[in-house]
Design a protein around this motif. Structure first.
Motif, mmCIF file in Angstrom:
data_model
loop_
_atom_site.group_PDB
_atom_site.id
_atom_site.type_symbol
_atom_site.label_atom_id
_atom_site.label_comp_id
_atom_site.label_asym_id
_atom_site.label_seq_id
_atom_site.Cartn_x
_atom_site.Cartn_y
_atom_site.Cartn_z
ATOM 1 N N PHE A 145 -5.752 36.405 44.647
ATOM 2 C CA PHE A 145 -5.094 36.214 45.970
ATOM 3 C C PHE A 145 -4.882 35.053 46.602
ATOM 4 O O PHE A 145 -6.039 34.307 46.618
ATOM 5 C CB PHE A 145 -5.337 37.680 46.542
ATOM 6 C CG PHE A 145 -4.757 37.681 47.809
ATOM 7 C CD1 PHE A 145 -3.200 38.163 47.776
ATOM 8 C CD2 PHE A 145 -5.199 37.181 48.984
ATOM 9 C CE1 PHE A 145 -2.629 38.445 49.177
ATOM 10 C CE2 PHE A 145 -4.560 37.454 50.121
ATOM 11 C CZ PHE A 145 -3.078 37.729 50.322
ATOM 12 N N LYS A 146 -3.881 34.481 47.057
ATOM 13 C CA LYS A 146 -3.639 33.375 47.842
ATOM 14 C C LYS A 146 -2.968 33.735 49.022
ATOM 15 O O LYS A 146 -2.159 34.714 49.302
ATOM 16 C CB LYS A 146 -3.164 32.119 47.004
ATOM 17 C CG LYS A 146 -3.600 31.988 45.836
ATOM 18 C CD LYS A 146 -5.064 31.385 45.849
ATOM 19 C CE LYS A 146 -5.622 31.298 44.395
ATOM 20 N NZ LYS A 146 -7.018 30.789 44.414
ATOM 21 N N LEU A 147 -3.183 32.832 50.114
ATOM 22 C CA LEU A 147 -2.597 32.737 51.152
ATOM 23 C C LEU A 147 -1.471 31.614 51.611
ATOM 24 O O LEU A 147 -1.585 30.690 50.885
ATOM 25 C CB LEU A 147 -3.500 32.683 52.448
ATOM 26 C CG LEU A 147 -4.325 34.051 52.823
ATOM 27 C CD1 LEU A 147 -5.190 33.385 54.045
ATOM 28 C CD2 LEU A 147 -3.671 35.244 53.109
ATOM 29 N N GLY A 148 -0.180 31.958 52.001
ATOM 30 C CA GLY A 148 0.824 31.151 51.971
ATOM 31 C C GLY A 148 0.630 30.245 53.157
ATOM 32 O O GLY A 148 -0.329 30.422 54.110
ATOM 33 N N PHE B 99 -7.519 38.168 57.150
ATOM 34 C CA PHE B 99 -7.672 38.128 55.653
ATOM 35 C C PHE B 99 -7.345 39.441 54.871
ATOM 36 O O PHE B 99 -6.520 39.680 54.144
ATOM 37 C CB PHE B 99 -8.735 37.050 55.216
ATOM 38 C CG PHE B 99 -8.644 36.639 53.847
ATOM 39 C CD1 PHE B 99 -7.346 36.224 53.168
ATOM 40 C CD2 PHE B 99 -9.992 36.782 53.022
ATOM 41 C CE1 PHE B 99 -7.424 35.647 52.034
ATOM 42 C CE2 PHE B 99 -9.680 36.337 51.688
ATOM 43 C CZ PHE B 99 -8.408 35.711 51.217
ATOM 44 N N GLN B 100 -8.282 40.353 55.333
ATOM 45 C CA GLN B 100 -8.409 41.549 54.753
ATOM 46 C C GLN B 100 -6.964 42.232 55.099
ATOM 47 O O GLN B 100 -6.368 42.744 54.069
ATOM 48 C CB GLN B 100 -9.362 42.232 55.372
ATOM 49 C CG GLN B 100 -9.397 43.762 54.573
ATOM 50 C CD GLN B 100 -10.473 44.619 55.502
ATOM 51 O OE1 GLN B 100 -10.965 44.253 56.485
ATOM 52 N NE2 GLN B 100 -10.777 45.706 54.909
ATOM 53 N N LEU B 101 -6.335 42.278 56.247
ATOM 54 C CA LEU B 101 -5.029 42.536 56.461
ATOM 55 C C LEU B 101 -4.139 41.952 55.693
ATOM 56 O O LEU B 101 -3.241 42.655 55.087
ATOM 57 C CB LEU B 101 -4.897 42.418 58.030
ATOM 58 C CG LEU B 101 -3.276 42.979 58.559
ATOM 59 C CD1 LEU B 101 -3.308 44.513 58.336
ATOM 60 C CD2 LEU B 101 -3.244 42.574 59.808
ATOM 61 N N CYS B 102 -3.909 40.889 55.403
ATOM 62 C CA CYS B 102 -3.121 40.219 54.381
ATOM 63 C C CYS B 102 -3.176 40.661 53.188
ATOM 64 O O CYS B 102 -2.168 40.988 52.331
ATOM 65 C CB CYS B 102 -3.500 38.652 54.306
ATOM 66 S SG CYS B 102 -2.956 37.683 55.940
ATOM 67 N N ILE B 103 -4.346 41.067 52.721
ATOM 68 C CA ILE B 103 -4.766 41.578 51.123
ATOM 69 C C ILE B 103 -3.888 42.925 51.286
ATOM 70 O O ILE B 103 -3.109 43.109 50.277
ATOM 71 C CB ILE B 103 -6.137 41.477 50.821
ATOM 72 C CG1 ILE B 103 -6.570 40.172 50.777
ATOM 73 C CG2 ILE B 103 -6.263 42.506 49.470
ATOM 74 C CD1 ILE B 103 -8.002 40.342 50.386
ATOM 75 N N GLU C 5 -1.734 44.195 53.087
ATOM 76 C CA GLU C 5 -0.219 44.177 53.220
ATOM 77 C C GLU C 5 0.534 44.135 51.919
ATOM 78 O O GLU C 5 1.573 44.119 51.756
ATOM 79 C CB GLU C 5 0.098 43.303 54.388
ATOM 80 C CG GLU C 5 1.442 43.244 54.986
ATOM 81 C CD GLU C 5 2.121 44.569 55.437
ATOM 82 O OE1 GLU C 5 3.363 45.015 55.027
ATOM 83 O OE2 GLU C 5 1.261 45.207 56.306
ATOM 84 N N HIS C 6 -0.057 42.617 51.431
ATOM 85 C CA HIS C 6 0.428 42.139 49.999
ATOM 86 C C HIS C 6 0.446 43.333 49.048
ATOM 87 O O HIS C 6 1.566 43.606 48.569
ATOM 88 C CB HIS C 6 -0.194 41.121 49.714
ATOM 89 C CG HIS C 6 0.063 40.529 48.297
ATOM 90 N ND1 HIS C 6 1.478 39.669 48.433
ATOM 91 C CD2 HIS C 6 -0.392 40.676 47.200
ATOM 92 C CE1 HIS C 6 1.470 39.531 47.119
ATOM 93 N NE2 HIS C 6 0.523 39.767 46.131
ATOM 94 N N PHE C 7 -0.708 43.922 48.768
ATOM 95 C CA PHE C 7 -0.696 45.200 47.791
ATOM 96 C C PHE C 7 0.220 46.335 48.021
ATOM 97 O O PHE C 7 0.575 47.020 47.411
ATOM 98 C CB PHE C 7 -2.207 45.528 47.525
ATOM 99 C CG PHE C 7 -2.852 44.489 46.696
ATOM 100 C CD1 PHE C 7 -2.785 44.500 45.225
ATOM 101 C CD2 PHE C 7 -3.538 43.384 46.976
ATOM 102 C CE1 PHE C 7 -3.199 43.891 44.235
ATOM 103 C CE2 PHE C 7 -4.058 42.498 46.453
ATOM 104 C CZ PHE C 7 -3.928 42.725 44.851
ATOM 105 N N PHE C 8 0.391 46.554 49.440
ATOM 106 C CA PHE C 8 1.069 47.639 49.873
ATOM 107 C C PHE C 8 2.690 47.492 49.735
ATOM 108 O O PHE C 8 3.499 48.194 49.614
ATOM 109 C CB PHE C 8 0.848 47.937 51.362
ATOM 110 C CG PHE C 8 1.480 48.999 51.882
ATOM 111 C CD1 PHE C 8 1.050 50.494 51.506
ATOM 112 C CD2 PHE C 8 2.430 49.110 52.958
ATOM 113 C CE1 PHE C 8 1.683 51.424 52.177
ATOM 114 C CE2 PHE C 8 2.950 50.120 53.613
ATOM 115 C CZ PHE C 8 2.702 51.402 53.146
ATOM 116 N N SER C 9 3.048 46.090 50.053
ATOM 117 C CA SER C 9 4.400 45.790 50.131
ATOM 118 C C SER C 9 5.130 45.298 48.819
ATOM 119 O O SER C 9 6.066 45.257 48.713
ATOM 120 C CB SER C 9 4.888 45.163 51.418
ATOM 121 O OG SER C 9 4.006 43.702 51.131
ATOM 122 N N GLN C 10 4.348 44.603 48.042
ATOM 123 C CA GLN C 10 4.747 44.203 46.717
ATOM 124 C C GLN C 10 4.247 44.848 45.582
ATOM 125 O O GLN C 10 3.301 44.917 45.225
ATOM 126 C CB GLN C 10 3.865 42.724 46.593
ATOM 127 C CG GLN C 10 4.360 41.760 45.327
ATOM 128 C CD GLN C 10 5.981 41.655 45.372
ATOM 129 O OE1 GLN C 10 6.531 42.324 44.635
ATOM 130 N NE2 GLN C 10 6.400 40.743 45.991
#
Length: 707
Positions: free
Chosen positions: A294-297, A322-326, A328-333
């Motif tokens: 997993f990477k951040l833009g 950072f945890q929230l980004c993970i 949100e990414h798995f939830f929306s993608q």
């Protein structure tokens, strides 16, 4: 600064997130459970790595504190002349622990410190906070309660001088504390040798009593003075050690305590790692690594860094973001199921269904990739799922190789830019990383300035940088750097050869100067000087300057080849989280907007269909404060309370039939009046209105404009 401490009860953690939450986003997704498991597994790995990093960062601080406790404790045990002298002045061993203004991170540090001390040195640890100790009685009660392992509630006790322990009421005083310590010390001495060995393997003999004041600045001066003076009078009877948690400066000790009290402390200063260095290590170990897929833009990372720099300096909040980004990414993608370790990637790609293949085809980066292919391959990619899966596996493998090469070259570029004056691209690697993610860094003015400054570096600096870059590339997991490594070694060899040639040229120049001194004839002397002048005018680049330009151009070619922005790579949407607006909405509080939304449209939060209303209409089923708020939006600067009450009553009674009974009607009016008064009071508490001095039956409106 103003810091918010949220209650710890019933926190919603990632582990409490259910698979159903993922399914609710899109009922058509068949791999919601697999996405959830992947997300949870990834976060557990990152969490373990984060804890390990923080443990390593705090190790030096903990070791220094242990050495301090060891010195203080050995003096107490040996009763040496130094201890006797210290006791003569009644000095309490005190560690001033300067932690910085990132107050929200202090809890973790103190928790780790307390656990470490309890596991290795002493079981007698007390953690005190200013909010629990408004007076010396409260402080002594908390201290006794924690040391005697009993939970006490200040408000529930009639007499604050006592605590309840095993059906016994013990007086909260220093003499009681000394008696307790003597009793536990005697009990430890009377234990059997086997028990004593097991206890001594973990704790010291006659272990010290460590009292940690977590937020020293918040304690009142009187409480601190009383506690220190009382403790100093009994320091010769039991080994007390104080640890002050300081967020600002050690000078706060002398500001809070007069000299007569501060002289009772034998203070030693300890400095924790700065929060910026802590964050730099976290970014280096978690983001600039190929360990996690997993990477951040760039924009998302910049949002997290800006919140850190301009709001709280909290590393823990950065990790939570950072945890929230993970999540949100798995939830929306939907395709985040492919954001996994390489060992699982092939199996997951071959298990993709037709709908997921269509999702891949709809990705903007994949559509751009298809447009660049020949027509036969375009047809195969858009119509054949098996061919698409093979191509997807190849593209994701290329993306993983890109990450490996990107990190290595980024570190090499940072070696050059961090040593330049003025730091055009920033001193920290996170600044350089953000610049490379957001756009093509070689097109920026800062990059051009860096190249110009790099072309003016001296030989010693260049050689040092090349050696560092060589070490980075040799330790890299990338397989494309063999030729690059050979080229760097060649540069280093050429620099070594230049040194030998420099010695020869110096000998030649010395001999030419001697010959010049021999030519005493004026004509020959003038001719030689003119030749030297012409040679200086038409001076060519030296071998060192040419080699320096060649080195800088080579680094520039590496940057242009490997530091391509991630959003230009195919299928970057699968592993990169780029939705900065969603993250900013989660993390950047907008209280006025939230209040306006809740009061103007309660259905947004309550999800009650009965509260839905069109435009400016007002539902009588809405909460009273919502009705009052919407009515107050229709008013001017001053609001007549009588008119406001009548409008409120009209809305509330709109759906009710008129009642002929006068008595019951009066009772209903009283209830409505009471509800109106309560709603207006709540609106005043929120800061929307205030009493007016111009007219007693009016209130003044305080907010204007839309949100």
């Amino acid at each position: 600064g103003c810091f918010v401490f949220k209650p710890s009860a019933k926190k919603r953690r990632l582990s409490q997130t259910t698979v159903q939450d993922f399914r609710n986003e899109d009922s058509d997704l068949g791999d919601a459970e697999l996405r959830f498991i992947t997300c949870q597994s990834l976060w557990n790995q990152i969490k373990l790595e984060t804890e390990k990093i923080q443990e390593d960062l705090n190790k030096q601080l903990l070791d220094n504190l242990v050495n301090f406790l060891s010195r203080s404790h050995s003096k107490f045990q040996d009763k040496t002349t130094e201890w006797t002298c210290q006791m003569k002045f009644r000095e309490i061993p005190t560690a001033a622990l300067v932690l910085g203004v990132n107050v929200t991170d202090h809890d973790l540090i103190f928790r780790n410190l307390s656990d470490f001390l309890q596991n290795n040195i002493t079981p007698y640890i007390a953690l005190l906070e200013a909010k629990d100790c408004p007076g010396i009685k409260n402080l002594m009660q908390k201290l006794m309660g924690q040391l005697l392992n009993c939970s006490t509630d200040v408000d529930s006790l009639e007499d604050e001088d006592y605590v309840q322990v095993s059906q016994k009421r013990i007086r909260c005083s220093m003499s009681s504390l000394i008696k307790w310590y003597e009793s536990v010390a005697k009990k430890a001495d009377s234990e059997t040798p086997s028990k004593k060995r097991s206890a001594s393997s973990r704790h010291w003999q006659s272990p010290p009593v460590v009292v940690i004041l977590k937020d020293m600045e918040s304690f009142t001066t009187k409480v601190l003075q009383d506690f220190i003076v009382i403790s100093s009078q009994h320091i010769h009877e039991f080994p007390l050690v104080l640890i002050f948690g300081i967020a600002t400066s050690p000078m706060i000790i002398h500001r809070l305590l007069p000299h007569s009290v501060s002289s009772l402390l034998c203070i030693e200063l300890f400095q924790s790692l700065s929060c910026k260095e802590h964050l730099a290590t976290i970014i280096d170990k978690l983001l600039l690594t190929t360990q996690f897929p997993f990477k951040l833009g760039g924009k998302v990372l910049q949002v997290l860094i800006n919140i850190f720099l301009y709001h709280d300096f909290s590393v823990q909040n950065f990790i939570k973001g950072f945890q929230l980004c993970i999540v949100e990414h798995f939830f929306s993608q939907p395709l985040s199921v492919l954001c996994c370790q390489p060992v699982d990637l092939e199996k997951r790609i071959h298990s993709l269904c037709h709908e997921q293949c269509e999702s891949i085809r709809r990705l903007p980066s994949f559509r751009s990739y298809v447009e660049k292919q020949v027509s036969e391959k375009q047809v195969a990619l858009l119509t054949t799922d098996n061919f698409l899966k093979e191509e997807t596996q190849k593209l994701l493998e290329d993306l993983r190789v890109y990450h490996e090469n990107y990190v290595s070259v980024l570190r090499c570029l940072h070696v050059f830019t961090s040593s330049l004056p003025k730091y055009p691209l920033g001193k920290q690697i996170r600044e350089l990383h953000c610049a490379c993610l957001e756009n093509q860094v070689w097109e920026t003015e800062e990059y051009e300035s860096s190249l110009q400054l790099a072309r003016m570096l001296n030989k010693c600096d260049l050689v040092t940088m090349l050696q560092q870059c060589l070490e980075i590339l040799l330790s890299s997991s990338g397989k494309e750097f063999d030729k690059t490594v050979e080229k760097l070694k060649e540069f280093l060899t050429q620099f070594q050869n230049l040194e030998a040639e420099a010695f020869q040229e110096r000998d030649v120049s010395i001999s030419s100067q001697k010959e010049l001194q021999k030519k005493t004839d004026l004509y020959h002397l003038q001719k030689t000087l003119l030749e030297l002048k012409d040679s200086r005018r038409s001076k060519k680049l030296t071998k060192f300057e040419m080699l320096r330009f060649e080195v800088v151009d080579f680094i520039d070619s590496l940057v242009r080849k490997y530091l391509i922005p991630a959003d230009q790579k195919t299928l970057h949407e699968i592993v990169y989280f780029n939705t900065a607006t969603i993250l900013r909405g989660h993390l950047n509080a907008a209280p006025r907007t939230a209040l306006h939304t809740a009061l103007n449209n309660p259905h947004w939060y309550l999800k009650n269909q009965a509260l839905k209303c069109d435009g400016g209409s007002i539902s009588n089923k809405a909460p009273d404060i919502c009705i009052v708020y919407k009515l107050h939006l229709e008013c001017g600067r001053l609001i007549n309370l009588v008119d406001w009450l009548e409008a409120f009553s009209t809305v509330v009674m709109a759906a009710e039939e008129p009642n002929a009974d006068t008595a019951s009607s009066d009772q209903v009016d009283d209830i409505i009046h009471a509800r109106f008064i309560q709603a207006v009071s709540e609106l005043e508490l929120l800061g929307f209105i205030k009493p007016s001095k111009q007219k007693t039956d009016h209130v003044a409106r305080l907010t204007w404009g839309g949100c």
